[in-house]
Each structure stands twice: as C-alpha cells, then as structure tokens.
Motif scaffolding. Structure first.
Motif, short mmCIF file in Angstrom:
data_model
loop_
_atom_site.label_atom_id
_atom_site.label_comp_id
_atom_site.label_asym_id
_atom_site.label_seq_id
_atom_site.Cartn_x
_atom_site.Cartn_y
_atom_site.Cartn_z
N ILE A 197 0.85 -1.19 0.00
CA ILE A 197 0.00 0.00 0.00
C ILE A 197 0.89 1.24 0.00
N ASP A 198 0.63 2.13 -0.94
CA ASP A 198 1.42 3.36 -1.08
C ASP A 198 0.47 4.51 -1.39
N ILE A 199 -0.28 4.94 -0.37
CA ILE A 199 -1.25 6.02 -0.55
C ILE A 199 -0.76 7.35 0.03
N GLY A 200 0.51 7.37 0.44
CA GLY A 200 1.07 8.60 0.99
C GLY A 200 0.95 8.70 2.50
N GLN A 215 1.48 5.15 10.72
CA GLN A 215 0.39 6.11 10.90
C GLN A 215 -0.95 5.48 10.55
N ARG A 216 -0.98 4.69 9.48
CA ARG A 216 -2.23 4.00 9.10
C ARG A 216 -2.68 3.07 10.23
N LYS A 217 -1.73 2.39 10.85
CA LYS A 217 -2.05 1.46 11.93
C LYS A 217 -2.67 2.21 13.12
N LYS A 218 -2.13 3.36 13.47
CA LYS A 218 -2.67 4.16 14.58
C LYS A 218 -4.07 4.70 14.25
N ILE A 219 -4.25 5.14 13.03
CA ILE A 219 -5.57 5.63 12.59
C ILE A 219 -6.58 4.49 12.65
N VAL A 220 -6.17 3.31 12.18
CA VAL A 220 -7.07 2.16 12.19
C VAL A 220 -7.44 1.76 13.62
N ALA A 221 -6.52 1.85 14.54
CA ALA A 221 -6.83 1.54 15.95
C ALA A 221 -7.94 2.48 16.44
N GLY A 222 -7.81 3.76 16.11
CA GLY A 222 -8.84 4.72 16.51
C GLY A 222 -10.15 4.49 15.79
N LEU A 223 -10.08 4.22 14.49
CA LEU A 223 -11.31 3.94 13.73
C LEU A 223 -11.99 2.67 14.21
N SER A 224 -11.21 1.69 14.66
CA SER A 224 -11.78 0.46 15.18
C SER A 224 -12.57 0.73 16.46
N ALA A 225 -12.04 1.58 17.32
CA ALA A 225 -12.77 1.98 18.53
C ALA A 225 -14.03 2.76 18.15
N LEU A 280 -7.40 1.57 4.38
CA LEU A 280 -6.11 1.87 5.01
C LEU A 280 -5.24 0.63 5.15
N GLY A 281 -5.79 -0.54 4.75
CA GLY A 281 -4.96 -1.74 4.65
C GLY A 281 -5.04 -2.71 5.81
N PHE A 282 -6.07 -2.60 6.63
CA PHE A 282 -6.19 -3.48 7.79
C PHE A 282 -7.58 -4.08 7.86
N VAL A 337 -5.18 12.07 12.49
CA VAL A 337 -5.58 12.11 11.09
C VAL A 337 -4.99 13.34 10.40
N ASP A 338 -5.01 14.46 11.09
CA ASP A 338 -4.42 15.69 10.53
C ASP A 338 -2.92 15.52 10.32
N GLU A 339 -2.24 14.93 11.30
CA GLU A 339 -0.80 14.72 11.20
C GLU A 339 -0.44 13.83 10.01
N ALA A 340 -1.31 12.87 9.71
CA ALA A 340 -1.07 11.94 8.60
C ALA A 340 -1.55 12.50 7.26
N ASN A 341 -2.17 13.68 7.29
CA ASN A 341 -2.70 14.29 6.07
C ASN A 341 -3.74 13.37 5.42
N ASP A 342 -4.60 12.78 6.27
CA ASP A 342 -5.58 11.78 5.84
C ASP A 342 -6.97 12.43 5.73
N GLN A 343 -7.17 13.13 4.63
CA GLN A 343 -8.44 13.84 4.41
C GLN A 343 -9.65 12.93 4.31
N PRO A 344 -9.56 11.75 3.66
CA PRO A 344 -10.76 10.90 3.60
C PRO A 344 -11.26 10.48 4.98
N THR A 345 -10.33 10.13 5.88
CA THR A 345 -10.75 9.77 7.24
C THR A 345 -11.31 10.99 7.96
N ALA A 346 -10.67 12.14 7.78
CA ALA A 346 -11.18 13.36 8.39
C ALA A 346 -12.60 13.66 7.90
N ASP A 347 -12.84 13.42 6.63
CA ASP A 347 -14.17 13.65 6.07
C ASP A 347 -15.20 12.72 6.71
#
Length: 164
Positions: free
Chosen positions: A11-14, A19-29, A81-83, A132-142
């Motif tokens: 996975i190479d989405i930038g 960071q994706r793993k940390k975001i996924v942990a939060g999204l899972s909660a 995000l790959g998980f 999410v902001d630190e990772a520049n992850d606009q889709p998750t922020a949306d």
C-alpha cells in the motif's frame, strides 16, 4: 506459456504504515462505539413503551437505520487503510467506550442512555483528528466530520426531549 503471477504491491497512498495502523486503531474503537450505539438504538426501538411510543419508535428507527449505513463507511475506511475491520461482538465489547444497558429502561431513560452514547461516540470520533491531521488523511477526516455532525445533532435532538 503461463504468465508469471505478479506480487501484490504494498500500500502506497502517501500515509506510512505506522500512521495508518494508529488511525485504524482509533477507527476500530469508533466502529465499536458506533455498532454498540446502533444495537442500543435498535433495542430501544423494539422495546419502547408509554405515551411517547409512536414518536420514539419512529425516531429510533430513523436513527438506527442511519447508524447501520454508517457502519459500512467506517469499516470500509479501515479496509482502505490496509487493515481488517473488527466485526465480532467480542472485539466490539473490548474496543467500545459505551457500555450496554441491562434490562428495558423506561422511555425517558432510553433517551438519556442514547444522549450519553451519542456523545461518547462523538468524543471517540473527535479524539482521532490530531492523528488524522498529522497523517494528512483527508478521507478519514471527512468520514469523522460527517459522523460528528450526525452524532452531535442527534444528541441535541434527544436532549431536547428531556428538557422541562
């Protein structure tokens, strides 16, 4: 001659994997809170009684239907995000900040429980924004922004039923 099978690309989405793993942990909660809220709302829809039955029964149905559709959006963001997305009661119980309600509360207490659960779900979503902001992850922020709007508005509407 058979063609050689290509290896699945990484996975190479930038957004780096850590960071994706940390975001996924939060999204899972967040997914766990969202699913627990969905179950609570659907349970209350089935079991509400009293003078406000018609209005609460219909309101709860609108709410759980909206929540059901949102679960897919959150889970699919985790997958993008790959998980793997959590998807069992056991996982949800471990991850959720919302506690299940025992028994069948009175209608007004159902509304109180839903206010608390809606606001808890909003807090879980809001807690992810720095990451999410630190990772520049606009889709998750949306996704989080859209869900926050729904949870905060629903909490306000439910809370309005409790005011004297």
């Amino acid at each position: 001659m058979a063609s050689k099978k290509m290896k699945t690309p990484a996975i190479d989405i930038g957004i780096p994997e850590d960071q994706r793993k940390k975001i996924v942990a939060g999204l899972s909660a967040f997914l766990a809170d969202s699913y627990t809220l969905y179950l609570m709302t659907h349970n209350f829809h089935w079991n509400v009684t009293g003078p406000q039955f018609n209005s609460l029964h219909a309101m709860f149905m609108d709410q759980y239907t909206e929540q059901w559709n949102a679960l897919d959006v959150i889970a699919e963001r985790i997958r993008a995000l790959g998980f793997p997305a959590p998807g069992t009661y056991k996982e949800f119980a471990k991850l959720a900040s919302i506690k299940e309600v025992d028994g069948v509360p009175k209608a007004e207490d159902m509304v109180r429980h839903l206010v608390i659960a809606q606001e808890a779900t909003a807090r879980t979503a809001r807690s992810l924004f720095d990451l999410v902001d630190e990772a520049n992850d606009q889709p998750t922020a949306d996704v989080l922004t859209q869900r926050l709007d729904v949870h905060e508005k629903t909490a306000w509407m439910l809370r309005s039923l409790l005011e004297e």
